[in-house]
Enzyme design. Structure first.
Site, PDB file in Angstrom:
ATOM      1  N   ARG A  87       2.445  -0.277  10.917  1.00 32.42           N
ATOM      2  CA  ARG A  87       3.475  -0.290  11.951  1.00 32.42           C
ATOM      3  C   ARG A  87       3.839  -1.665  12.498  1.00 32.42           C
ATOM      4  NH1 ARG A  87       0.577   4.904  14.428  1.00 32.42           N
ATOM      5  NH2 ARG A  87      -1.057   3.865  13.238  1.00 32.42           N
ATOM      6  N   LYS A  96      -7.209   8.134  -0.754  1.00 31.79           N
ATOM      7  CA  LYS A  96      -8.522   8.479  -0.172  1.00 31.79           C
ATOM      8  C   LYS A  96      -9.119   9.728  -0.819  1.00 31.79           C
ATOM      9  CE  LYS A  96      -7.549   6.460   4.382  1.00 31.79           C
ATOM     10  NZ  LYS A  96      -6.100   6.187   4.269  1.00 31.79           N
ATOM     11  N   THR A 120     -10.389   4.224  10.980  1.00 33.71           N
ATOM     12  CA  THR A 120     -10.255   3.389  12.185  1.00 33.71           C
ATOM     13  C   THR A 120      -9.663   4.165  13.358  1.00 33.71           C
ATOM     14  OG1 THR A 120      -8.278   2.563  11.092  1.00 33.71           O
ATOM     15  CG2 THR A 120     -10.155   1.103  11.141  1.00 33.71           C
ATOM     16  N   ASP A 122     -13.681  14.537  -3.181  1.00 32.39           N
ATOM     17  CA  ASP A 122     -13.794  15.822  -3.864  1.00 32.39           C
ATOM     18  C   ASP A 122     -15.078  15.784  -4.689  1.00 32.39           C
ATOM     19  OD1 ASP A 122     -13.091  18.305  -5.181  1.00 32.39           O
ATOM     20  OD2 ASP A 122     -10.990  17.841  -4.784  1.00 32.39           O
ATOM     21  N   ASP A 162      -3.466   4.338  -1.787  1.00 29.35           N
ATOM     22  CA  ASP A 162      -4.392   4.795  -0.744  1.00 29.35           C
ATOM     23  C   ASP A 162      -4.327   6.317  -0.594  1.00 29.35           C
ATOM     24  OD1 ASP A 162      -6.157   4.777   1.380  1.00 29.35           O
ATOM     25  OD2 ASP A 162      -4.637   4.217   2.862  1.00 29.35           O
ATOM     26  N   LYS A 173       0.838  -1.190   0.000  1.00 23.87           N
ATOM     27  CA  LYS A 173       0.000   0.000   0.000  1.00 23.87           C
ATOM     28  C   LYS A 173       0.878   1.247   0.000  1.00 23.87           C
ATOM     29  CE  LYS A 173      -2.415   1.636   3.648  1.00 23.87           C
ATOM     30  NZ  LYS A 173      -2.357   3.108   3.697  1.00 23.87           N
TER      31      LYS A 173
END
Ligand code: C5P
Length: 234
Positions: free
Chosen positions: A214, A61, A123, A64, A59, A32
């Site tokens: 992470r 996102k 999240t 608009d 990614d 990603k």
């Protein structure tokens, strides 16, 4: 079984991303590329990761007006990405424009259309955080509402917390691909993620893909961390 781990290359330079991708390639299913790396390294990093043969999830996102999102999606498909994200809170017209643009440009290029994934509720947000921005329902009802709009707009995939996967399944078509960030093995801290599950729990709940940042890239040995996670869900 296909490898459902999508490793987030949340690092600041192309050099670090390529090194991480090289280390992780045999242990993960896709990479990603998010806004940090894309902003720092540009579209070239997408091409370089694709050139290794790996699948890419872009990614960014998009959120608009429909016309702008459609053009952004077109540009992303031209980079040959396999998954990309749009915010479902952009509304029905925006989502439909995104899915249509992906299909049209993929057909023109003779490629399989990428999975346009609708991000439901980040999240990192919980119900008090939603209240703060003026949304009175709870996280679950908001996720369900946005997932229903995305389904109507023709999207074939959604990004949601692993904790919502099981609740969401009855409200969406069975073929809808659910991609879940917010994965924590228990060995590390939750960081800014508020709605987490372990990789096994997320898969058991019905997730199709796990986005893991992470817990892999910040581990002492990222490759070993990815292998351990893969083993835990195989
Ligand atoms: O490091 P961590 O495992 O928390 O990384 C999760 C990744 O998934 C990050 O790249 C983050 O931008 C992304 N993501 C998320 N929540 C969403 C959508 C994407 O955490 N709803």
């Amino acid at each position: 079984m296909r490898n459902p781990i999508i490793a987030a290359l949340d690092v600041p330079t192309a050099e670090q991303a390529l090194k991480l991708a090289g280390d992780l390639a045999p242990a993960v299913g896709a990479f990603k590329i998010g806004s940090e790396l894309f902003t720092a390294a540009g579209p070239d990093i997408v091409k370089k990761i694709r050139a290794t043969g790996a699948s890419v999830f872009l990614d960014l996102k998009f959120h608009d007006i429909p016309n702008t999102v459609a053009k952004s999606v077109t540009a992303a498909v031209q980079l040959d990405v396999q998954m990309l994200t749009v915010h479902t809170s952009g509304g029905f017209e925006m989502l439909r424009a995104a899915e249509q643009a992906a299909g049209e440009i993929a057909r023109k290029l003779g490629r399989v259309p990428p999975l346009v994934l609708g991000v439901t509720v980040l999240t990192s947000l919980d119900t008090p955080a939603l209240r703060e921005i003026g949304l009175d329902g709870n996280v679950e009802s908001q996720v369900r509402r946005l997932a229903t709009i995305a389904t109507r707009a023709g999207l074939r995939g959604l990004v949601c917390s692993p904790q919502e996967v099981a609740q969401l399944r009855p409200y969406i078509p069975p073929a809808m691909q659910l991609v879940t960030p917010g994965i924590r093995t228990g060995a590390e801290k939750a960081d800014d993620q508020k709605r987490t599950l372990t990789p096994q729990e997320a898969m058991q709940a019905g997730a199709n893909w796990l986005v893991i940042g992470r817990p892999i890239y910040a581990a002492e040995n990222p490759r070993a961390a990815a292998e351990k996670i893969l083993e835990s869900i195989s």
